[in-house]
Design a protein around this motif. Structure first.
Motif, PDB file in Angstrom:
ATOM      1  N   TRP A  52      -0.767  -4.774 -75.079  1.00  0.00           N
ATOM      2  CA  TRP A  52      -0.971  -4.211 -73.882  1.00  0.00           C
ATOM      3  C   TRP A  52      -1.730  -5.123 -72.936  1.00  0.00           C
ATOM      4  O   TRP A  52      -1.857  -5.498 -71.844  1.00  0.00           O
ATOM      5  N   GLU A  53      -2.899  -6.023 -73.783  1.00  0.00           N
ATOM      6  CA  GLU A  53      -3.444  -6.974 -72.833  1.00  0.00           C
ATOM      7  C   GLU A  53      -2.599  -8.022 -72.495  1.00  0.00           C
ATOM      8  O   GLU A  53      -2.914  -8.382 -71.186  1.00  0.00           O
ATOM      9  N   LYS A  54      -1.920  -8.509 -73.175  1.00  0.00           N
ATOM     10  CA  LYS A  54      -0.742  -9.386 -72.739  1.00  0.00           C
ATOM     11  C   LYS A  54       0.122  -8.990 -71.632  1.00  0.00           C
ATOM     12  O   LYS A  54       0.273  -9.713 -70.451  1.00  0.00           O
ATOM     13  N   LEU A  55       0.239  -7.637 -71.508  1.00  0.00           N
ATOM     14  CA  LEU A  55       1.235  -7.211 -70.366  1.00  0.00           C
ATOM     15  C   LEU A  55       0.302  -6.714 -69.278  1.00  0.00           C
ATOM     16  O   LEU A  55       0.706  -6.292 -68.275  1.00  0.00           O
ATOM     17  N   GLY A  56      -1.123  -6.646 -69.400  1.00  0.00           N
ATOM     18  CA  GLY A  56      -1.896  -6.516 -68.040  1.00  0.00           C
ATOM     19  C   GLY A  56      -2.145  -4.890 -68.132  1.00  0.00           C
ATOM     20  O   GLY A  56      -2.492  -4.675 -67.115  1.00  0.00           O
ATOM     21  N   LEU A  57      -1.578  -4.199 -69.330  1.00  0.00           N
ATOM     22  CA  LEU A  57      -1.972  -2.707 -69.020  1.00  0.00           C
ATOM     23  C   LEU A  57      -3.391  -2.191 -69.658  1.00  0.00           C
ATOM     24  O   LEU A  57      -3.842  -2.991 -70.332  1.00  0.00           O
ATOM     25  N   GLU A  58      -3.774  -1.012 -69.120  1.00  0.00           N
ATOM     26  CA  GLU A  58      -5.086  -0.623 -69.542  1.00  0.00           C
ATOM     27  C   GLU A  58      -4.725  -0.036 -71.078  1.00  0.00           C
ATOM     28  O   GLU A  58      -3.816   0.860 -71.222  1.00  0.00           O
ATOM     29  N   ILE A  59      -5.760  -0.255 -71.865  1.00  0.00           N
ATOM     30  CA  ILE A  59      -5.556   0.127 -73.371  1.00  0.00           C
ATOM     31  C   ILE A  59      -6.033   1.595 -73.326  1.00  0.00           C
ATOM     32  O   ILE A  59      -7.286   1.996 -72.754  1.00  0.00           O
ATOM     33  N   PRO A  60      -5.211   2.479 -73.914  1.00  0.00           N
ATOM     34  CA  PRO A  60      -5.736   3.934 -73.958  1.00  0.00           C
ATOM     35  C   PRO A  60      -6.834   4.111 -74.647  1.00  0.00           C
ATOM     36  O   PRO A  60      -7.171   3.428 -75.801  1.00  0.00           O
ATOM     37  N   ARG A  61      -7.799   4.817 -74.237  1.00  0.00           N
ATOM     38  CA  ARG A  61      -9.070   5.247 -74.771  1.00  0.00           C
ATOM     39  C   ARG A  61      -8.839   6.208 -76.123  1.00  0.00           C
ATOM     40  O   ARG A  61      -8.380   7.414 -75.723  1.00  0.00           O
ATOM     41  N   LYS A  62      -9.423   5.536 -77.153  1.00  0.00           N
ATOM     42  CA  LYS A  62      -9.268   6.640 -78.539  1.00  0.00           C
ATOM     43  C   LYS A  62     -10.485   6.379 -79.068  1.00  0.00           C
ATOM     44  O   LYS A  62     -10.575   5.323 -79.827  1.00  0.00           O
ATOM     45  N   LEU A  63     -11.496   7.411 -79.107  1.00  0.00           N
ATOM     46  CA  LEU A  63     -12.461   7.231 -79.796  1.00  0.00           C
ATOM     47  C   LEU A  63     -12.511   7.926 -81.177  1.00  0.00           C
ATOM     48  O   LEU A  63     -11.699   8.673 -81.284  1.00  0.00           O
ATOM     49  N   ALA A  64     -13.276   7.451 -81.937  1.00  0.00           N
ATOM     50  CA  ALA A  64     -13.337   7.891 -83.355  1.00  0.00           C
ATOM     51  C   ALA A  64     -14.110   9.194 -83.464  1.00  0.00           C
ATOM     52  O   ALA A  64     -14.861   9.659 -82.962  1.00  0.00           O
ATOM     53  N   GLY A  65     -13.284   9.950 -84.431  1.00  0.00           N
ATOM     54  CA  GLY A  65     -14.030  11.376 -84.538  1.00  0.00           C
ATOM     55  C   GLY A  65     -15.131  11.357 -85.413  1.00  0.00           C
ATOM     56  O   GLY A  65     -15.545  10.222 -86.094  1.00  0.00           O
TER      57      GLY A  65
END
Length: 380
Positions: A91-104
């Motif tokens: 995703w970083e290579k494509l310039g896309l924003e990384i989806p936010r996923k927090l640990a439970g």
């Protein structure tokens, strides 16, 4: 047809079928006795014309089942995390924003249950073992290749000079490698990658973009205390007012991540006076950017040492956060500090004041002065 099979036995009156049932029953009993005798035998190897065959008691196999289950579960989870990291890099290579996923909460609790403090102490002991002269170059060369260490900046480039991994990890730099800028009031205290910087808003600090932690949880209460659990949290406005004592001032922060290949000494980022030290015993989870995006308030969970004082604009603070296999934090002017020690329990903190009757100002620091290092070894 009638047949007798011996004295005291039932007579079989229905031809050959009952006889076969009786024979099968006897064979089953003999087989069960044979299997029970095998369980009592130790592990052995016997040969046949085709190949060697190994046998083991059922008891040994039953003991290995939980271990195999844990290994399989942990390996599967680690593989899943690596796959997620691979997706993030794409995703970083494509310039896309990384989806936010927090640990439970259960994931954080599971991670904190790992004895990282004990493992870090063991790793520190191992790093202090002196390596044979012939083994130093291949071991250090592997480390340099793995983490991209620039040995041209080291004060001593000869790899044979470093007796163990701890000395190599804490290597010094050449004086001209990091020239100090005299035109700016604040400089970087260390090598590393800036994860986030900016103004503190609502008493929340960003560890990475979109993931924050409480400033009060990170620094602790403004009023010093010794070996006490955290008191009830104060309101955001009142805690901020305790730090910002000059009208018109604002709080700013900067988070710097040190990779394993970086120079691991901290220097004073400005001219200021250190008046107080607070030590938080805690976990030693990894603090790499991936973990910082995944675990909220990661830095508040980990062991850390907070130095606070004043500079020309008011309140100033510098904090070193420990990590996996880097649990020892040494401050050159504070010989009483012992981090990653089993004597301290999590959930508490220890205060120490540098302001005394003999020294009412504290410890003066200049921005080019070395403050501490993060050796890969346990505290002395």
């Amino acid at each position: 047809m009638a047949a007798s099979v011996g004295p005291g036995c039932l007579r079989l009156l229905r031809g050959g079928a009952p006889w076969r049932s009786r024979r099968r029953h006897c064979e089953d009993i003999a087989l069960s006795h044979f299997l029970q005798s095998l369980r009592k035998l130790p592990l052995r190897t016997f040969s046949t014309n085709a190949r060697k065959v190994h046998t083991a008691p059922a008891r040994t196999l039953s003991l290995l089942r939980p271990l195999l289950f844990l290994v399989a579960t942990g390996g599967g989870y680690a593989g899943y995390r690596q796959y997620e990291k691979y997706q993030e890099r794409e995703w970083e290579k494509l310039g896309l924003e990384i989806p936010r996923k927090l640990a439970g909460h259960w994931e954080v609790a599971l991670y904190k249950s790992v004895p990282t403090r004990l493992l870090s102490r063991a790793w520190g002991r191992l790093n202090q073992v002196e390596l044979p002269h012939w083994l130093r170059r291949p071991v250090y060369s592997l480390y340099i290749w793995t983490f991209g260490v620039n040995m041209k900046e080291a004060a001593v480039e000869d790899l044979h000079h470093y007796r163990n991994l701890s000395e190599f990890f804490r290597r010094k730099l050449k004086p001209q490698a990091r020239p100090v800028c005299g035109q700016h009031s604040v400089i970087s205290p260390s090598d590393g990658k800036i994860l986030n910087f900016g103004q503190v808003k609502n008493c929340e600090v960003e560890q990475v973009k979109g993931v924050t932690y409480s400033l009060e949880s990170f620094l602790g209460p403004r009023i010093p205390a010794e070996d006490l659990p955290f008191p009830p949290a104060t309101s955001c406005g009142s805690f901020r007012n305790q730090l910002v004592t000059r009208e018109g001032n604002e709080l700013y922060h900067c988070v710097i991540y040190l990779a394993p290949g970086d120079y691991h000494c901290f220097h004073s980022p400005t001219d200021w006076t250190v008046s107080h030290r607070r030590h938080f015993p805690g976990s030693l989870m990894s603090v790499n950017p991936g973990m910082a995006r995944w675990i909220k308030e990661l830095f508040c969970h980990n062991e850390r040492v907070v130095l606070t004082g004043d500079w020309k604009h008011g309140f100033f603070s510098l904090t070193a956060v420990g990590a996996t296999n880097v649990g020892s934090i040494r401050i050159y002017f504070d010989r009483d500090l012992h981090t990653n020690s089993p004597r301290y329990s999590k959930g508490s903190y220890n205060d120490f004041s540098f302001v005394t009757h003999m020294n009412k100002e504290g410890i003066p620091m200049r921005k080019e002065l070395a403050v501490w290092d993060l050796p890969a070894s346990p505290s002395d």
